[in-house]
Scaffold this motif. Structure first.
Motif, short mmCIF file in Angstrom:
data_model
loop_
_atom_site.label_atom_id
_atom_site.label_comp_id
_atom_site.label_asym_id
_atom_site.label_seq_id
_atom_site.Cartn_x
_atom_site.Cartn_y
_atom_site.Cartn_z
N LEU A 1 58.96 -30.30 14.16
CA LEU A 1 60.33 -30.68 13.83
C LEU A 1 60.87 -29.86 12.66
N LEU A 2 60.04 -29.63 11.67
CA LEU A 2 60.50 -28.89 10.51
C LEU A 2 60.47 -27.38 10.71
N HIS A 3 59.37 -26.87 11.23
CA HIS A 3 59.15 -25.43 11.22
C HIS A 3 59.47 -24.74 12.55
N THR A 4 58.95 -25.26 13.65
CA THR A 4 59.06 -24.55 14.91
C THR A 4 60.42 -24.76 15.56
N VAL A 5 60.89 -25.99 15.60
CA VAL A 5 62.17 -26.31 16.22
C VAL A 5 63.29 -26.35 15.18
N GLY A 6 63.06 -27.06 14.07
CA GLY A 6 64.09 -27.22 13.05
C GLY A 6 64.32 -25.99 12.19
N ARG A 7 63.31 -25.12 12.09
CA ARG A 7 63.43 -23.86 11.35
C ARG A 7 63.97 -24.05 9.93
N LEU A 8 63.41 -25.01 9.23
CA LEU A 8 63.82 -25.27 7.86
C LEU A 8 63.53 -24.06 6.97
N GLN A 9 64.52 -23.68 6.16
CA GLN A 9 64.37 -22.57 5.22
C GLN A 9 64.33 -23.11 3.79
N PRO A 10 63.63 -22.39 2.90
CA PRO A 10 63.59 -22.83 1.50
C PRO A 10 65.00 -23.03 0.95
N GLY A 11 65.19 -24.13 0.24
CA GLY A 11 66.47 -24.43 -0.36
C GLY A 11 67.38 -25.28 0.50
N GLU A 12 67.06 -25.41 1.80
CA GLU A 12 67.90 -26.21 2.68
C GLU A 12 67.61 -27.69 2.50
N SER A 13 68.57 -28.52 2.95
CA SER A 13 68.43 -29.97 2.86
C SER A 13 68.11 -30.54 4.23
N VAL A 14 67.39 -31.67 4.23
CA VAL A 14 66.97 -32.31 5.47
C VAL A 14 67.18 -33.81 5.36
N LEU A 15 67.58 -34.44 6.47
CA LEU A 15 67.76 -35.88 6.56
C LEU A 15 66.86 -36.41 7.66
N VAL A 16 66.00 -37.38 7.33
CA VAL A 16 65.00 -37.90 8.26
C VAL A 16 65.25 -39.37 8.53
N GLN A 17 65.45 -39.71 9.79
CA GLN A 17 65.50 -41.11 10.21
C GLN A 17 64.08 -41.66 10.31
N GLY A 18 63.89 -42.95 9.96
CA GLY A 18 62.55 -43.54 10.01
C GLY A 18 61.63 -42.92 8.99
N ALA A 19 62.13 -42.74 7.77
CA ALA A 19 61.40 -41.99 6.75
C ALA A 19 60.10 -42.65 6.31
N ALA A 20 59.92 -43.94 6.58
CA ALA A 20 58.70 -44.64 6.13
C ALA A 20 57.67 -44.79 7.23
N GLY A 21 57.97 -44.33 8.43
CA GLY A 21 57.00 -44.42 9.53
C GLY A 21 55.96 -43.32 9.45
N GLY A 22 55.11 -43.22 10.47
CA GLY A 22 54.06 -42.22 10.46
C GLY A 22 54.60 -40.81 10.39
N VAL A 23 55.50 -40.45 11.32
CA VAL A 23 56.08 -39.11 11.31
C VAL A 23 56.92 -38.90 10.06
N GLY A 24 57.70 -39.91 9.68
CA GLY A 24 58.54 -39.79 8.49
C GLY A 24 57.74 -39.57 7.22
N THR A 25 56.59 -40.23 7.10
CA THR A 25 55.74 -40.06 5.93
C THR A 25 55.30 -38.61 5.79
N VAL A 26 54.93 -38.00 6.92
CA VAL A 26 54.49 -36.60 6.90
C VAL A 26 55.66 -35.66 6.67
N LEU A 27 56.81 -35.95 7.28
CA LEU A 27 57.96 -35.06 7.15
C LEU A 27 58.40 -34.90 5.70
N GLY A 28 58.41 -35.99 4.95
CA GLY A 28 58.81 -35.89 3.55
C GLY A 28 57.92 -34.94 2.78
N GLN A 29 56.63 -35.04 3.00
CA GLN A 29 55.67 -34.18 2.28
C GLN A 29 55.76 -32.73 2.75
N LEU A 30 55.88 -32.52 4.06
CA LEU A 30 55.97 -31.16 4.59
C LEU A 30 57.25 -30.47 4.12
#
Length: 324
Positions: free
Chosen positions: A129-158
């Motif tokens: 979600l972050l790297h392969t499909v979402g292609r997040l770049q340094p300095g960009e902002s991200v909004l995650v739905q379900g931020a406290a779930g399993g995937v959400g917990t990892v997404l915040g750290q990644l």
């Protein structure tokens, strides 16, 4: 062997522990003596709606950790007794599960089987979600739905490790917001989020939105995108009708929408999933990501695990303890 089976669709009470025949691996498959099975929202949808259930009776569960029991014809690179983690596509709530060899991975060095059970669906999904499909770049902002779930917990750290400029989350309660802030999020919104996101970003919006909910939540996420922003859909927890998006929504600010499903990728491009998973697992092995197991249940308590997750109060990862 013991297995959790459903013979009809419904609430958690339809899950029953039964005695079942031990499955044998076919060509290109591996059977695993299960130590732990992960609990995922897709399991709840299978139980209640028949999501990805080919026929009844059915043993739910998508991911396991354990030891290789037997190898099917043509399988190489694995040995009987080896500690592995696997994406099963179904059948994980059992003492023995079968998976395609392409989705069976040696447990990374330094990890135990309990931790390994959290890996197969959550880590590749979050990484993609972050790297392969979402292609997040340094300095960009991200909004995650379900931020406290399993995937959400990892997404915040990644996202934090990838140099995101701001990491925002959306949750359903104040307790979940507090949990998310401990796992990489700068600010967490409870409930309606469109206007708070605009305020937090000075009216600009965010560069990347990650949405497992669908329906109205997805539409609100689209409205939160900055110019050239991207939205990645990776689920439909709302069970909303299929959505569509086109020129009126995308052209004015050059937005783009894409999708990801780890289960579909396992079926259509298993080697691509394997490469993705190996990169993702490295983030745990090197300490970049920690996915807490916040609740553990016995196999016979699968219904209780479903009640907890279905009540939308759980955080982190839920596991079933299967091995004796």
């Amino acid at each position: 062997m013991r297995a959790v089976e459903l013979r009809e669709f419904g609430g958690p009470e339809v899950l029953r522990v039964v005695t079942a025949a031990v499955p044998e691996p076919g060509p290109g498959q591996v059977s695993v003596d299960v130590a732990y099975a992960g609990v995922n929202f897709a399991d709840l949808k299978a139980r209640s709606e028949g999501y990805r259930v080919p026929q009844l009776p059915f043993v739910p569960g998508l991911e396991v950790s354990g030891r290789v029991r037997a190898l099917g014809a043509g399988v190489t690179g694995l040995t009987v007794g080896q500690e592995v983690t696997a994406l099963t596509g179904g059948g994980a709530y059992a003492e023995v599960a079968v998976a395609d060899a392409a989705t069976v991975f040696p447990v990374p060095a330094g990890l135990d089987l309990r931790t390994a059970a959290t890996l197969p669906t959550v880590l590749p999904t979050a990484y993609a979600l972050l790297h392969t499909v979402g292609r997040l770049q340094p300095g960009e902002s991200v909004l995650v739905q379900g931020a406290a779930g399993g995937v959400g917990t990892v997404l915040g750290q990644l996202a934090r490790a990838a140099g995101a400029g701001a990491v925002y989350g959306v949750v359903s309660s104040a307790a979940k917001a507090a949990y998310a802030k401990e796992h990489g999020y700068d600010e967490v919104f409870t409930g309606a989020f469109e206007e708070p996101v605009r305020q937090a970003t000075g009216g600009r919006g965010v560069d990347l939105v990650l949405d497992p909910v669908g329906g109205d939540t997805l539409r609100a996420g689209l409205a939160c995108l900055a110019p050239f922003g991207r939205l990645v859909s990776f689920g439909n927890a709302s069970s909303a009708e299929p959505w569509s998006v086109g020129q009126p929504e995308l052209y004015p600010l050059a937005h783009s929408v894409s999708g990801f499903s780890v289960l579909m990728l396992a079926r259509t491009a298993p080697e691509a999933l394997r490469e993705l998973a190996e990169r993702a697992f490295a983030e745990v092995a090197d300490g970049t990501v920690d996915l807490p197991v916040t609740a553990e249940f016995g196999l016979e308590e699968a219904a209780e695990a479903h009640r907890l997750m279905g009540g939308r109060t759980s955080t982190g990862k839920l596991l079933l303890r299967v091995g004796r």
